[in-house]
Design an enzyme around this catalytic site. Sequence first.
Site: not given
Length: 287
Positions: A182-184
């Site tokens: 996951y990331c922004t």
Amino acid sequence: MAVPKIILFYVFTPLADPTAIRLWQRDLCESLNLRGRILISPDGINATVGGELKDVKRYVRKLREYPAFAGADIKWGEGTGEDFPRLSVKVRDEIVSFGAPGELRVDESGVIGGGTKLQPEQLHELVQQKDVVFFDGRNAFEAQIGRFPDAVVPNVENTREFVAELDSGRYDHLKNQPVVTYCTGGIRCEVLSSLMVARGFSEVYQLDGGILRYGEKFGDAGLWNGSLYVFDERKSIEFTPDAATIGQCYACSAASRRMENCADPACRTQLVVCDEHAASVACEVHA
């Protein structure tokens, strides 16, 4: 009354003439008084821009007129009107800098060989079915104020360090486990998940649309915990007033969600800091 907005989007698709796209994007943004950062490469576009609502809407309409960008997933956010000091539109080898442009493969459908994309609801279904490992695809400092439960947070200061991290063997024990990256906004995990698959991780997922899409759906009533770091003058955002404060001031350990850049131009350190110690970030880091 002016209503400032920020949009974030990316598209992985082959671009035959990135320089021409850069000139078009620069002229379009300047004509609409938009500011922000746009990166273009032979593999696509990555952009965060802001301005008045009416101007941002016109930008989105013009963007979608270009066939390669017609399906861009636009993420909207509240702005302040002062979120970006200037407009920057550049051509680079990568639209997200992993330092591995030769490894990334894209076609008109996006990244080839990446992880299985999960919508927010599908993430919850997977967590109920399997003992998943959350793998943070951001810089380590971003996770100090917000992250998913028990997430693996690689000790990287920038995205270019991920390749060496993966090749170090530190995460080989995860290769046979279900891993959710996951990331922004999703772009870093597009690349990270493909790098992991290429290195033998057998069951790799990516949170489609990133933390932003997840927060839009579940706010602070889901699995996400804390604030979300963003790369503009806002520094961080919360999805609801109920957001937990999980960060701790580097100087006194007081609970804080405030992130500050080191004031020393030679230092790129970013730290969680309370209001009391905000003015002393630079001198204490370099004491």
